[in-house]
Scaffold this active site. Structure first.
Site, short mmCIF file in Angstrom:
data_model
loop_
_atom_site.label_atom_id
_atom_site.label_comp_id
_atom_site.label_asym_id
_atom_site.label_seq_id
_atom_site.Cartn_x
_atom_site.Cartn_y
_atom_site.Cartn_z
N HIS A 52 0.85 -1.19 0.00
CA HIS A 52 0.00 0.00 0.00
C HIS A 52 0.88 1.24 0.00
CE1 HIS A 52 -2.21 3.24 2.31
NE2 HIS A 52 -2.94 3.08 1.22
N SER A 53 0.63 2.16 -0.92
CA SER A 53 1.31 3.45 -0.95
C SER A 53 2.82 3.26 -1.00
CB SER A 53 0.85 4.28 0.24
OG SER A 53 1.18 5.64 0.09
N LEU A 54 3.56 3.79 -0.02
CA LEU A 54 5.02 3.64 -0.01
C LEU A 54 5.42 2.18 -0.09
CD1 LEU A 54 7.94 4.66 0.41
CD2 LEU A 54 7.49 4.60 2.88
#
Length: 306
Positions: A105-107
């Site tokens: 998720h994300s980073l």
């Protein structure tokens, strides 16, 4: 779908301390690493995991400087390359995996997509949640931003050296977590993340974040757009991008479109889907995300898909 089971905590030894995590599921099952986003922790997946297939062996970690994991030593910056090296330590030194699937998720997605490009024979299926790739800069931005983030890092480094730690009542800390996300993170979700993301300073209702203040400087090292796209051409695994309809693009549209073309031209398979929700999809709408994950990871693997 049968319950996936309770998590078992793990501490992964590293030269600067440990990487904290947990495991659950079938130890002989399909190996999946789950990595959270910037400033968060493995609690990101707490609502999603019970909706996933019991056939998986799931390993979740707190990135260095996040959650219950050790902070980097004084003077060491947090950046994409350092995170990739940390993931390498987890995968090869501790888990001793040679093949696995990855959910980021994300980073966590940015780190994983870089890992997949560097080690293209290891990651078999990759799921990006609301992030298309690691952030990059134009040629003109690069030297200007290096200077800017270098100054910011040194300022944060001084802040780590003994400035008084601010304490808040736990409810206030939860409110702050919601506020910094512009309200995208619900009170419930913030409470979940604070289970690993807050520590009590002393007796009474005095709490602070566990994360290292230095992670607030994530841009000390980034590639140019051109170099990034060239690196991504090395990815060979199957890729699923799950995009939140209520979330923004994190880079210019032309860069996102160019990244999509790289995936389409080089990956074994590339799929893109949109689901309702905001950037924190695993916490804000796990019931919409889980079926897509199960279908993608289990297809053509002789496992019944619920």
């Amino acid at each position: 779908m049968a319950p996936i089971g309770s998590p078992r905590d793990i501490l992964i030894p590293v030269p600067w301390g440990h990487i904290s995590g947990n495991v659950r599921g079938n130890p002989n099952g399909q190996r999946v690493l789950l990595v959270h986003g910037w400033t968060d922790n493995l609690g990101t997946f707490d609502l999603l995991i019970p909706l996933l297939s019991e056939s998986y062996y799931l390993v979740c970690i707190d990135l260095p400087g996040h959650g219950q994991s050790s902070h980097f030593p004084q003077g060491v910056p947090y950046n994409l390359i350092e995170y990739v090296v940390a993931i390498r330590r987890v995968i090869r030194n501790y888990l001793k995996w040679t093949k696995f699937d990855y959910i980021g998720h994300s980073l966590g997605g940015a780190i994983g997509i870089m890992y997949s490009a560097i080690f293209p024979t290891e990651v078999e299926r990759f799921i990006l949640i609301d992030y298309i790739k690691m952030l990059s800069w134009s040629n003109e931005e690069t030297y200007l931003n290096f200077g800017k983030y270098c100054k910011e890092f040194l300022a944060l480094d001084r802040q780590r050296m003994g400035v008084h730690t601010m304490a808040f009542p736990l409810a206030k800390l939860q409110d702050l977590y919601v506020q910094v996300t512009g309200g995208d993170l619900s009170q419930e979700a913030a409470g979940i993340l604070l289970k690993r993301g807050a520590r009590q300073l002393n007796a009474g209702d005095n709490w602070t974040f566990t994360r290292d203040v230095a992670i607030r400087n994530p841009g000390l090292f980034r590639f140019t757009h051109t170099t990034t796209l060239s690196i991504l051409e090395n990815i060979r695994c199957e890729v699923l991008l799950i995009k939140a309809t209520g979330s923004r693009l994190f880079e210019p549209k032309n860069i996102c479109d160019a990244t999509t073309r790289v995936y389409e031209n080089n990956c074994k398979l590339y799929k893109y889907i949109e689901v309702p929700g905001n950037h924190f999809l695993p916490l804000s709408n796990p019931t919409a995300v889980a079926p897509h994950i199960n279908r993608f990871l289990l297809s053509n693997r002789n496992v019944e898909i619920s």
